[in-house]
Design an enzyme around this catalytic site. Structure first.
Site: not given
Lengths: 375, 395
Positions: B128-129, B131, B163, B246, B378
């Site tokens: 996954q790209g 962040s 990851s 997810e 958060e």
């Protein structure tokens, strides 16, 4: 497989919600909690007319014949409305003891009266130790030559004893745990209020000074008595846990509404993450309590061997969860939440009594440990 | 409410259990504890191929794209049976759990045909790209640029915390395709071939000492315009779909993984000492073990309820944040229980005295990341507050 309410169950929940919120709005709860027994005859009669007082018992005893799961979702709505009084003591606890331990005749007479709303009752189990473990039963009943029994000793924390027409008393006859049915007006029986934080349910000390009951009042003795008590405690525990879920839902609704409308620093306090996160944690606790209460109710209704563990998981979780939800609700509502007029403390008080009833989190964690560690 | 399996579900479970019994590799435990991360991945990739060839990969995915065409409940049964059989997990975690379902939901017929079966077989591993160094919790602030030139996008920028970046053949990349846009608008979700010229993958070493994650640099990388998933400019909604999966699905395998560790710790409680007695008989330890079990059980039940709801409504909702909070935070609490019970031995990472080759000390460190990855606690609480409870937006 489906984990959720069927259409019929949704209908039951909806009608319970409509009935209890109409009959028990907060002013009515506050009125009833000021009365001696936190319940009045007129309201109890309405419960009976709707079938709630016989909810899980067979139609042959004038019961309503619903399952444990349906009972739990009705109790959730009672908890949301903070319905005061002896419903759990009478119907779930005493009713189940009678159903499991009573003879045909005893059931016709006493369970039938409960189902029809004609009698209220409770189970007298705890003593000075305050322990929910059946091994802690010490009060003795002496078998007399004429076949009758004479009870001497004190029972404590007996919920709703004041309004009960008869009590089901856990005693020792010789070494065996036994159950005796004792009318409230039996000579030598006295009830003394034990003032507690929950204003919507009463606790009593019940003293037996050589109280004599005929042989016909023995419900069961030995393993059958233990099994009946254990079954009743599990049913009552599931009902109570579901009721706690309803209370948590109501607290969350009250709190979120307040956070959306109360303004400080020029905006609703619900804008601030410190407040949002407390509300989020309340929902987190609520959903876990709800999932585990529904599961325990399902397992119990299926007589699954895993039901005991499921009941302990649910009760331990709700015991701490309802208390925490009450804390957060009052904290978010600030000074307003600390006032007598605000309803939060009534739920906070109920949460405390519910946490302790039928075993607190520590009790149920140990009961679970015996299943998962000792094997 | 009916927690009994239907006849069809029972048949599925029994067939799967029989297949697993015949096919689960017996040496997984050795590989799990002693392999390097890369060797272990190769092992899992071979195992996934076997599961795919057996017809068990992508239980809930459409048959025409290599799946089994069964329901989400069967998917849950699959995960549970895998755990019961002590089967290794499948290698292509992100492809299976997140990106595949997003392609099923948003992909064109041609895209589904091109990508899905290879995800299931493990022939193409996905990362996954999402962040970026300056777009973590505030993902919508991402700046990796995709400039449309003719029939290609030219991609420039940097992604981080990927990851499986080191193993990936493909990347699900969220980019800013409209340079004038701000925040949630003007993003596009691209499917990018990791062999494209201009891509550089660097390992990112995390506090455990391993490099599970990578940084990925894109310099003038050409991506065919047909590789947009969903509509160009609507990438935020497509990405939200992935994030919802997810939160909703990773919890199932997390719950099972934690449960296995709880069971192991209970086993160990009969062998180690605590407070001057066998740990299993120490009242304090018993309370803590029971509490870990309770939290894990509540997580399992929340998952079951959530899955039933997804089956009814068709898509995971923001309630997935409750599940994410539950597995990540209960896992951290459980690891502390394990550390306390195992005492001095808990800190050992290897050597003759380490328990389970240091599995608990590794888990203690690795679990620290659980409340950060896949959306911090958060952020999850913000989502619950703002999107589930309807409190006013704070940003």
């Amino acid at each position: 497989m489906h984990f959720g309410l069927s259409e019929t169950q949704q209908t039951i929940k909806k009608s319970a919600k409509e009935f209890f919120s109409a009959e028990c709005p907060m002013p009515e709860v506050r009125r009833l909690m000021e009365t001696e027994h936190a319940m009045d005859d007129a309201l109890w009669k309405k419960f009976a007319e709707q079938g709630w007082t016989g909810i899980i018992f067979p139609e042959s005893y004038d019961g309503f014949g619903l399952g444990i799961f349906e009972m739990a979702i009705a109790l959730e709505e009672m908890g949301r409305a903070l319905v005061p009084g002896p419903f759990i003591s009478t119907v779930l606890l005493a009713g189940t003891v009678l159903e499991r331990a009573g003879s045909q005749e005893q059931k016709q007479k006493y369970l039938g009266a409960i189902c029809r709303g004609e009698a209220k009752s409770t189970v007298a189990l705890l003593e000075r130790s305050g322990s929910w473990n059946l091994d802690s039963v010490m009060v003795r009943a002496k078998h007399q030559d004429d076949g009758s029994y004479t009870i001497s000793g004190d029972k404590l924390f007996v919920t709703d004893a004041g309004i009960a027409d008869f009590l089901l008393v856990a005693v020792r006859i010789e070494d065996a745990v036994a159950l005796l049915l004792v009318p409230s007006d039996a000579p030598g029986l006295t009830k003394t209020l034990m003032p507690g934080v929950d204003l919507t349910r009463r606790l009593y000390q019940v003293s037996f000074n050589k109280v004599n009951v005929p042989a016909a009042n023995l419900l069961a003795r030995g393993p059958k008595a233990r099994e009946a008590l254990e079954a009743a405690l599990d049913v009552a525990c599931v009902g109570l846990t579901a009721e706690m879920v309803g209370g948590m839902q109501r607290l969350l609704d009250i709190t979120v509404e307040y956070a959306k409308t109360r303004k400080q620093f020029g905006k609703p306090i619900g804008t601030f993450q410190a407040v949002q996160h407390q509300c989020a944690d309340m929902l987190f606790l609520l959903e876990g309590a709800r999932s585990s209460a529904y599961y325990a109710a399902w397992m119990l209704s299926e007589n699954d061997p895993g039901a005991k563990a499921a009941v302990s998981v649910a009760k331990a979780y709700a015991s701490e969860g309802y208390r925490d939800a009450g804390n957060k609700s009052i904290q978010v509502q600030g000074g307003m939440g600390f006032t007598w007029e605000n309803d939060a403390h009534l739920f906070y008080r109920r949460a405390k009594a519910s946490e302790l009833a039928f075993g607190d989190a520590t009790f149920h964690r140990e009961r679970l440990a015996q299943i998962i560690i000792d094997k | 409410m009916d927690l009994n399996l239907s006849a069809e579900e029972t048949k599925f479970r029994d067939e799967l259990a029989a297949w697993l019994k015949a096919n689960v590799p017996s040496d997984w435990e050795t590989h799990r504890l002693h392999d390097t991360m890369h060797d272990r991945f190769d092992f899992l990739r071979k195992w996934q191929k076997r599961v795919f060839e057996g017809g068990w990969a992508g239980v809930a995915w459409p048959k025409e794209y290599g799946g089994r065409g069964a329901g989400l409940m069967e998917q849950v049964i699959f995960t549970e049976e895998m755990a019961k059989a002590s089967a290794p997990p499948l290698a292509n975690v992100l492809g299976l759990a997140l990106i595949g379902p997003t392609i099923v939901a948003y992909g064109t017929g041609a895209q589904k045909k091109r990508y899905l079966a290879n995800i299931l077989s493990g022939d193409e591993i996905w990362c996954q790209g999402f962040s970026e160094p300056n777009a973590g919790s505030d993902l919508a602030g991402l700046r990796t640029e995709a400039r449309l030139e003719g029939d290609h996008y030219i991609v420039n920028g940097q992604k981080v915390w990927n990851s499986y970046g080191w193993a990936a053949d493909w990347c699900a990349l969220v980019t800013r395709s409209d340079p004038a846009s701000q925040k949630h608008k003007g993003l596009s979700y691209l499917l990018v071939d990791m062999k494209s010229p201009g891509i550089e993958v660097r390992p990112l070493r995390q506090l455990t000492g391993e490099s599970e994650f990578t940084e990925i640099f894109f310099r003038d990388v050409k991506v065919p315009a047909e590789n947009v998933l969903g509509t160009a400019g609507d990438g935020w909604n497509v990405a939200l779909g992935t994030l919802a999966h997810e939160r909703a699905t990773l919890g199932v395998s997390a719950q099972i993984a934690i449960r296995r560790q709880i069971d192991r710790l209970i086993e160990l409680s009969h062998e180690v000492e605590a407070n001057g007695t066998v740990a299993a008989q120490d009242p304090l330890t018993r309370q803590k073990l029971a509490q870990s079990y309770i939290e894990n059980e509540v997580l399992r039940l929340n998952q079951m309820r959530a899955v039933s709801k997804i089956i009814q409504t068709g898509a995971p909702g923001p309630e997935g944040s409750i599940l994410k909070l539950a597995w990540s935070e209960s896992n951290q609490r459980f690891q502390i229980v394990a550390q306390e019970m195992l005492g001095a031995y808990a800190q050992l990472t290897g050597g003759d005295f380490a328990i389970d080759a240091g599995a608990f000390s590794y888990a203690y460190l690795r679990t620290r990341g659980n409340t950060i990855e896949a959306g911090t606690s958060e952020i999850q609480r913000n989502i619950i507050g703002q999107h589930v409870l309807g409190l006013p937006k704070s940003y």
